[in-house]
Design a protein around this motif. Structure first.
Motif, PDB file in Angstrom:
ATOM      1  N   ARG A 693     -57.856  26.347  25.704  1.00  0.00           N
ATOM      2  CA  ARG A 693     -59.074  26.486  26.150  1.00  0.00           C
ATOM      3  C   ARG A 693     -59.666  24.940  26.258  1.00  0.00           C
ATOM      4  N   ARG A 694     -59.402  24.274  25.446  1.00  0.00           N
ATOM      5  CA  ARG A 694     -60.032  22.763  25.344  1.00  0.00           C
ATOM      6  C   ARG A 694     -58.759  21.830  25.209  1.00  0.00           C
ATOM      7  N   LEU A 695     -58.773  20.953  26.221  1.00  0.00           N
ATOM      8  CA  LEU A 695     -57.836  19.930  26.259  1.00  0.00           C
ATOM      9  C   LEU A 695     -58.647  18.588  26.370  1.00  0.00           C
ATOM     10  N   ALA A 696     -58.348  17.604  25.574  1.00  0.00           N
ATOM     11  CA  ALA A 696     -58.991  16.455  25.465  1.00  0.00           C
ATOM     12  C   ALA A 696     -60.552  16.621  25.718  1.00  0.00           C
ATOM     13  N   ASN A 697     -61.040  17.467  25.001  1.00  0.00           N
ATOM     14  CA  ASN A 697     -62.767  17.796  25.401  1.00  0.00           C
ATOM     15  C   ASN A 697     -63.092  18.466  26.604  1.00  0.00           C
ATOM     16  N   GLN A 698     -62.110  18.550  27.258  1.00  0.00           N
ATOM     17  CA  GLN A 698     -62.372  19.492  28.599  1.00  0.00           C
ATOM     18  C   GLN A 698     -62.309  20.877  28.538  1.00  0.00           C
ATOM     19  N   TYR A 699     -63.205  21.672  28.759  1.00  0.00           N
ATOM     20  CA  TYR A 699     -62.866  23.347  28.602  1.00  0.00           C
ATOM     21  C   TYR A 699     -62.346  23.439  29.897  1.00  0.00           C
ATOM     22  N   ARG A 700     -61.490  24.555  29.804  1.00  0.00           N
ATOM     23  CA  ARG A 700     -60.340  24.976  31.014  1.00  0.00           C
ATOM     24  C   ARG A 700     -60.527  26.433  31.175  1.00  0.00           C
ATOM     25  N   TRP A 701     -60.773  26.786  32.228  1.00  0.00           N
ATOM     26  CA  TRP A 701     -60.702  28.229  32.800  1.00  0.00           C
ATOM     27  C   TRP A 701     -59.871  28.450  33.767  1.00  0.00           C
ATOM     28  N   ARG A 702     -59.048  29.610  34.014  1.00  0.00           N
ATOM     29  CA  ARG A 702     -57.890  29.718  35.102  1.00  0.00           C
ATOM     30  C   ARG A 702     -58.360  30.874  35.932  1.00  0.00           C
ATOM     31  N   LEU A 703     -57.798  30.710  37.145  1.00  0.00           N
ATOM     32  CA  LEU A 703     -57.609  31.862  38.261  1.00  0.00           C
ATOM     33  C   LEU A 703     -56.243  31.846  38.525  1.00  0.00           C
ATOM     34  N   LEU A 704     -55.872  33.052  38.915  1.00  0.00           N
ATOM     35  CA  LEU A 704     -54.381  33.111  39.420  1.00  0.00           C
ATOM     36  C   LEU A 704     -54.278  33.778  40.693  1.00  0.00           C
ATOM     37  N   VAL A 705     -53.815  33.124  41.594  1.00  0.00           N
ATOM     38  CA  VAL A 705     -53.678  33.922  42.873  1.00  0.00           C
ATOM     39  C   VAL A 705     -52.416  34.308  43.268  1.00  0.00           C
ATOM     40  N   LYS A 706     -52.217  35.580  43.241  1.00  0.00           N
ATOM     41  CA  LYS A 706     -50.730  36.329  43.610  1.00  0.00           C
ATOM     42  C   LYS A 706     -50.715  36.806  44.949  1.00  0.00           C
ATOM     43  N   ALA A 707     -49.670  36.614  45.452  1.00  0.00           N
ATOM     44  CA  ALA A 707     -49.667  37.143  47.039  1.00  0.00           C
ATOM     45  C   ALA A 707     -48.269  37.353  47.446  1.00  0.00           C
ATOM     46  N   ASP A 708     -48.069  38.401  48.339  1.00  0.00           N
ATOM     47  CA  ASP A 708     -46.761  38.801  49.053  1.00  0.00           C
ATOM     48  C   ASP A 708     -46.098  37.424  49.254  1.00  0.00           C
ATOM     49  N   LYS A 709     -44.967  37.506  49.317  1.00  0.00           N
ATOM     50  CA  LYS A 709     -44.141  36.228  50.156  1.00  0.00           C
ATOM     51  C   LYS A 709     -44.532  35.649  51.412  1.00  0.00           C
ATOM     52  N   ASP A 710     -44.869  36.666  52.308  1.00  0.00           N
ATOM     53  CA  ASP A 710     -45.250  36.354  53.570  1.00  0.00           C
ATOM     54  C   ASP A 710     -46.788  35.659  53.661  1.00  0.00           C
ATOM     55  N   VAL A 711     -47.637  35.629  52.618  1.00  0.00           N
ATOM     56  CA  VAL A 711     -48.840  35.191  52.948  1.00  0.00           C
ATOM     57  C   VAL A 711     -48.838  33.908  52.905  1.00  0.00           C
ATOM     58  N   ASN A 712     -49.681  32.986  53.640  1.00  0.00           N
ATOM     59  CA  ASN A 712     -49.902  31.780  53.587  1.00  0.00           C
ATOM     60  C   ASN A 712     -50.949  31.405  52.787  1.00  0.00           C
ATOM     61  N   ILE A 713     -50.638  31.361  51.380  1.00  0.00           N
ATOM     62  CA  ILE A 713     -51.321  31.083  50.281  1.00  0.00           C
ATOM     63  C   ILE A 713     -52.096  29.757  50.280  1.00  0.00           C
ATOM     64  N   GLN A 714     -51.453  28.815  50.823  1.00  0.00           N
ATOM     65  CA  GLN A 714     -52.230  27.426  51.008  1.00  0.00           C
ATOM     66  C   GLN A 714     -53.264  27.680  52.007  1.00  0.00           C
ATOM     67  N   ALA A 715     -53.084  28.337  53.198  1.00  0.00           N
ATOM     68  CA  ALA A 715     -54.078  28.321  54.086  1.00  0.00           C
ATOM     69  C   ALA A 715     -55.233  29.421  53.404  1.00  0.00           C
ATOM     70  N   ALA A 716     -55.110  30.455  52.889  1.00  0.00           N
ATOM     71  CA  ALA A 716     -56.087  30.910  52.284  1.00  0.00           C
ATOM     72  C   ALA A 716     -57.054  30.083  51.131  1.00  0.00           C
ATOM     73  N   ILE A 717     -56.295  29.376  50.287  1.00  0.00           N
ATOM     74  CA  ILE A 717     -56.958  28.890  49.393  1.00  0.00           C
ATOM     75  C   ILE A 717     -57.867  27.552  50.114  1.00  0.00           C
ATOM     76  N   ARG A 718     -57.353  26.855  51.055  1.00  0.00           N
ATOM     77  CA  ARG A 718     -57.967  25.605  51.744  1.00  0.00           C
ATOM     78  C   ARG A 718     -59.304  26.325  52.066  1.00  0.00           C
ATOM     79  N   ALA A 719     -59.068  27.727  52.682  1.00  0.00           N
ATOM     80  CA  ALA A 719     -60.328  28.222  53.579  1.00  0.00           C
ATOM     81  C   ALA A 719     -61.496  28.446  52.432  1.00  0.00           C
ATOM     82  N   TRP A 720     -60.836  28.766  51.381  1.00  0.00           N
ATOM     83  CA  TRP A 720     -61.760  29.474  50.180  1.00  0.00           C
ATOM     84  C   TRP A 720     -62.373  28.271  49.521  1.00  0.00           C
ATOM     85  N   LEU A 721     -61.421  27.459  48.761  1.00  0.00           N
ATOM     86  CA  LEU A 721     -61.918  26.186  47.903  1.00  0.00           C
ATOM     87  C   LEU A 721     -62.577  25.038  48.768  1.00  0.00           C
ATOM     88  N   PRO A 722     -63.595  24.654  48.431  1.00  0.00           N
ATOM     89  CA  PRO A 722     -63.963  23.264  48.956  1.00  0.00           C
ATOM     90  C   PRO A 722     -62.851  22.147  48.717  1.00  0.00           C
TER      91      PRO A 722
END
Ligand code: ADP
Ligand code: ZN
Length: 742
Positions: A693-722
């Motif tokens: 949860r804390r690494l070198a004084n940085q707090y860390r939270w996680r999200l996990l994206v799970k997708a079917d094999k044929d989903v273009n996960i990178q395109a979805a992430i790029r469109a979603w995250l700035p």
């Protein structure tokens, strides 16, 4: 758009045509910038140039591909300063850089930076100067011929010119002595003829006579090299079957075709035996590429590779980004090894990216392992990769017998970790004059120190982690951030003095136990802590070979690829350790690691025995190790992954948000989760605080994206995250195909 970086454009209403070039800078940028090309410079894509950026000068690379963004008016363009003398990087490497960036959601500039990993290699080599004697020179008055000065003159008598550094070493004097002799006119600087070319590996030398199985595999690989097309081959053979000899045959074939070869290995520090074998086989060493090179070595290696002079390169994952003009074969040795995953900066899996590079270059690639990754196993099953198989150890050496020790029955004494069965086996081995290896993947003396009075656990002040007792150093250390301190005098929680207790074993504690059991035994500890500097691992391995140790105690660094003829007993002290965290690959990785460790036993004429201490002998990993039925275990693992649509049958990406204030991190993570795309076949899990949860004084939270094999996960992430920007100290990292879930 023609394939040239420089293009002329003369928009209407503008008097002069301006030659433009797009220049990609090795910074976190996703597009090249436009610059004006001065009339006296001619440029092609891949050329390195210096350009102004803000108030600084930067080195960049002339880029091609489709133009993006709007064009800057000609009069606002800034000018390219200078073209650097380095050879341009080729089209294939440029496309590879773009591919790696797109796949891993990284910026193209950040990937280019990995190509430009030896910045001073881009400038021309300064002509080296050497010193030579001035014939019949007389020493000036008042100039004393001291002993050191005489040694310099003696070193140069009847010898070719020497560089100042070599001369100083030869004569055992400081640089000042040489400068003094030069100003006195007794020696003078001359430009040295370009250094003699280093010896090259000779592909016409004969390797060892191959067994029929080995021959069949080698022939198949050579055919693929000769075909000079893209192909992926898994060379799958038990430890000691001669996989290295077999793929060196393919390396020789590529060299005979005038091609360059890249061999990727997990940890270059552990390849001393490999290097010796290579040199014996080819009469000259390969070029090496890893993070321990000095900047001069790095510059020289980079240039030799870019100019085609270096024919074979062995390197860690970053070698994948070297500018080979003529690559003809890639080998990934121990392809299952998790250290091919780069976890910092641009996060990527070097084995997977190596396959991509082979595809772009249209060349064969060979993945080598006794315990392939499940990803590769699936690719073989689906017919995308071809498998070549070596079922037996070379020269009739037997695979070691594996036995499980049920620790619930076979209990070690209090505060000890070696079961009676294992210590009895050790005493037999030692009595026979053979060597034993104890494997425990825990550095230091004990993984946890607690106060017997109040139960307080000593923690890193910067991380969510216990401090590890490194008793030989007299310190407690954090294995995550590098923090260390002396053991406190009193418990920080209850102030009781002398109440600390070490909990659990590390290799140092195990060494104490083994020494108490076998007082006469010579014990060596091999971990990443005990091996300091590039030559250390090789030295230690040579000492094991020379039988300077009776018992070797080590972490995974002893597991990898070594060949110890007198090692006949392997004891795995805690077989369950890797199964504890329970991440996606825990079973797979434990199986691979323990098979590798087991593979160290009995590789020569003496048969080997392996004992695995476990509290869960019925576990599928333990049963698979016991039965030796690897493929049945792999199929069961594959079925389980398929059922849950987990990799390699589904896709994962981790998003890690970190920052100094946990509230901000949590808020940003929740906001990201709320804006998650509603993509069919894709779901977003979390956010949740990371296990670390804390690494070198940085707090860390996680999200996990799970997708079917044929989903273009990178395109979805790029469109979603700035695009990754840090705001208020917040960082967002994207990890495609994550290996670490901490
Ligand atoms: P692997 O890479 O499959 O673990 P190696 O290539 O390291 O196996 O081979 C194991 C040992 O057997 C090495 O010492 C190697 O030199 C030796 N060996 C393998 N094949 C041959 C061969 N054809 N002739 C002579 N020695 C061999
Ligand atoms: Zn820490």
């Amino acid at each position: 758009m023609p394939e040239t970086g420089a293009s002329s454009s003369a928009p209407l209403g503008q008097r002069e045509a301006v030659a433009r070039a797009r220049v990609l800078l090795p910074l976190a940028l996703d597009t090249p910038y436009d610059y004006a090309v001065p009339a006296d410079i001619s440029l092609a894509p891949g050329d390195f140039v210096t350009v102004p950026l803000g108030r600084r000068e930067r080195v960049g690379c002339v880029w091609d591909g489709a133009a993006t963004g709007e064009e800057i008016a000609a009069e606002r363009l800034r000018k390219i300063h200078r073209k650097l003398p380095a050879p341009p990087i080729g089209e294939n490497l440029r496309r590879f850089v773009e591919w790696v960036a797109r796949y891993n959601c990284a910026s193209v500039g950040a990937v280019l930076k990995m190509v430009m990993s030896a910045p001073d290699a881009l400038e021309s080599e300064r002509p080296a100067t050497g010193y030579t004697l001035v014939p019949s020179a007389k020493s000036p008055a008042k100039f004393q011929m001291t002993g050191t000065r005489k040694r310099v003159l003696a070193a140069l008598a009847d010898a070719p010119p020497l560089s100042a550094a070599d001369l100083a070493r030869e004569a055992g004097v400081s640089a000042g002595v040489i400068a003094g002799l030069a100003s006195a006119g007794l020696i003078r600087p001359v430009s040295m003829a370009s250094a003699p070319a280093p010896r090259q590996p000779d592909p016409h030398l004969h390797g060892p006579e191959l067994s029929p199985d080995q021959r069949a595999c080698a022939d198949a690989l050579v055919a693929r090299v000769t075909a000079a097309r893209y192909s992926v081959t898994l060379l799958d053979g038990v430890t000691g079957s001669g996989k290295t000899e077999v793929y060196l045959t393919a390396v020789a074939a590529a060299l005979r075709q005038g091609k360059q070869v890249l061999v990727l290995v997990p940890e270059i520090a552990l390849t001393a035996q490999w290097l010796a074998r290579f040199e014996e086989r080819f009469g000259a060493p390969p070029s090496q590429w890893h993070s321990d090179l000095t900047s001069a070595q790095r510059r020289r290696a980079w240039r030799a590779i870019a100019s085609g002079q270096a024919r074979v390169v062995v390197g860690a994952r970053s070698a994948l980004f070297l500018p080979f003009p003529d690559l003809g074969l890639i080998v990934v040795d121990e392809e299952h090894d998790a250290s091919f995953k780069q976890e910092e900066g641009v996060i990527y899996q070097a084995r997977d990216m190596a396959v991509v590079r082979a595809n772009i270059e249209q060349i064969p690639i060979v993945l080598v392992s006794a315990t392939p990754s499940l990803e590769t196993f699936a690719n073989v099953e689906q017919g995308r990769y071809t498998r070549l198989h070596l079922p037996d150890r070379f020269a009739g050496a037997k695979l070691p017998q594996i036995a499980l020790i049920d620790m619930r029955q076979d209990r070690p004494p209090r505060q000890a970790w070696l079961s009676p069965t294992l210590s009895a086996a050790m005493s037999e081995t030692l009595a026979a004059g053979e060597q034993a290896l104890l494997f425990l993947n825990r550095r230091g003396f004990a993984p946890l120190t607690l106060c017997r009075h109040c139960g307080h656990r000593l923690q890193c002040p910067n991380c969510t982690a216990w401090l590890v007792d490194h008793r030989r150093e007299g310190r407690l250390r954090c294995h995550h951030c590098g923090f260390y301190s002396a053991e406190p005098k009193v418990c920080p929680a209850c102030a009781t003095a002398d109440a600390f207790a070490a909990c659990g074993p590390g290799v140092e504690r195990l060494a104490e136990e083994a020494q108490a059991l076998f007082p006469a035994a010579r014990i060596g500890i091999m971990t990443s802590d005990t091996l300091r500097g590039p030559g250390a691992a090789g030295d230690f391995i040579a000492r094991i070979e020379a039988r300077e140790f009776d018992i070797v105690i080590g972490t995974q660094v002893v597991a990898k690829g070594h060949h110890f003829p007198y090692l006949t007993l392997v004891g795995v002290v805690d077989g369950d350790l890797g199964l504890a965290g329970g991440d996606l690959r825990a079973a797979e990785r434990t199986y691979q690691l323990l098979s590798q460790v087991a593979g160290r036993a009995g590789r020569a004429e003496h048969p080997g025995r392996v004992f695995i201490q476990t509290y869960m002998p019925e576990n599928t990993v333990m049963q698979a190790l016991l039965s030796g039925d690897r493929d049945r275990f792999y199929r069961a693992e594959s079925d389980a992954r398929r059922a849950h649509r987990m990799p390699p049958y589904g896709r994962l990406a981790a998003i890690i948000i970190s920052g100094p204030a946990e509230d901000d991190v949590a808020a940003a993570a929740r906001a990201l989760a709320r804006s998650a795309p509603n993509e069919p076949g894709m779901s977003v899990l979390g956010p949740a605080p990371a296990p670390l949860r804390r690494l070198a004084n940085q707090y860390r939270w996680r999200l996990l994206v799970k997708a079917d094999k044929d989903v273009n996960i990178q395109a979805a992430i790029r469109a979603w995250l700035p695009p990754a920007k840090s705001k208020g100290g917040l960082r967002v990292r994207i990890d495609i195909d994550p290996y670490s879930f901490l």
